[in-house]
Write a protein that holds these residues in place. Structure first.
Motif: not given
Length: 249
Positions: A63-78
């Motif tokens: 999906a468009p922009g999926a990698t940025e969304v994923l990394l933002d979640k990882v860094l926000a949570e972990a």
């Protein structure tokens, strides 16, 4: 040895098969694990098999922009990312003369394009780690050809070469990059091939020195090793985990 305490590992396609086995192995050695998958029910089931503190992200990497969304979640949570396991992949079994442009593109998009974008986006976090690890999942079909997986084989061969470029470019920053080449492993991805390709199961058995198909948990230890400090001088390699299949040439 192989202590991953304090690290964060992201495993794409980590809700089943090889990905989940690797996620379990990394978690058992101390890493906090984040898995991704498109199926929320499978994500929940996989998360229940991982230690407390593990995370699951429902995501389509194409999906468009999926990698940025994923990394933002990882860094926000972990808060960090030390280990990236690019495991998500797909296959469509058709002969070279039968596969369509759209099917070819969809396979290369997931197996190579999404992998590249996520790895590129993860670079600042891996560099900040000081001991970043990229573990790309190729295939024994990076080495061998079969008549029914031309796009899959091409994508996995490209993953090996891309990984070598990562290793050469990022070594000075403490980041290693290696490819794991699973052999014939009993997973959902190979279920269809075992069902649809006459005699495949027995043909693989007959030329595998270990005398069996692989199991997902056969791949856990190689991920732990490559993620560990003990593998700090191992980079740019493509390592078969195949019961000896590749030794017969």
């Amino acid at each position: 040895m192989f202590d991953l305490t304090g690290t964060v590992a992201l495993v794409t396609g980590g809700n089943g098969g090889i990905g989940l086995a690797m996620a379990k192995g990394l978690a058992e050695h101390g890493a906090r694990v984040v898995i991704t998958g498109r199926n929320p029910a499978k994500n929940a089931e996989a998360l229940a098999a991982l230690p407390a503190g593990s995370l699951a992200v429902e995501l389509d990497l194409a999906a468009p922009g999926a990698t940025e969304v994923l990394l933002d979640k990882v860094l926000a949570e972990a808060g960090r990312l030390d280990i990236l396991v690019n495991n998500a992949g797909m296959n469509i079994r058709k002969r070279p003369e039968e596969i369509s442009d759209a099917e070819w593109s969809s396979i290369l998009e997931i197996n190579l394009g999404a992998l590249m974008r996520l790895t590129r986006a993860a670079y600042p976090s891996l560099k900040a780690s000081g001991r970043g690890r990229v573990i790309n999942i190729g295939s024994i079909l990076s080495i061998f050809g079969v008549p029914f997986s031309p796009a899959y084989g091409a994508s996995k061969g490209a993953v090996v070469q891309y990984t070598k470029s990562l290793a050469a470019a990022w070594a000075a920053e403490g980041i290693t990059a290696n490819t794991v080449l699973p052999g014939w492993v009993e997973t959902e991805l190979t279920d269809g091939a075992r069902r649809d390709v006459p005699g495949l199961y027995d043909k693989i058995l007959s030329r595998t020195p270990m005398g069996r198909w692989g199991r997902p948990d056969d791949l856990a230890a190689i991920a732990v090793f490559l993620a560990s400090e003990e593998a700090r001088f191992v980079t740019g390699t493509a390592i078969p985990v195949d019961g000896g299949f590749a030794t017969l040439g």
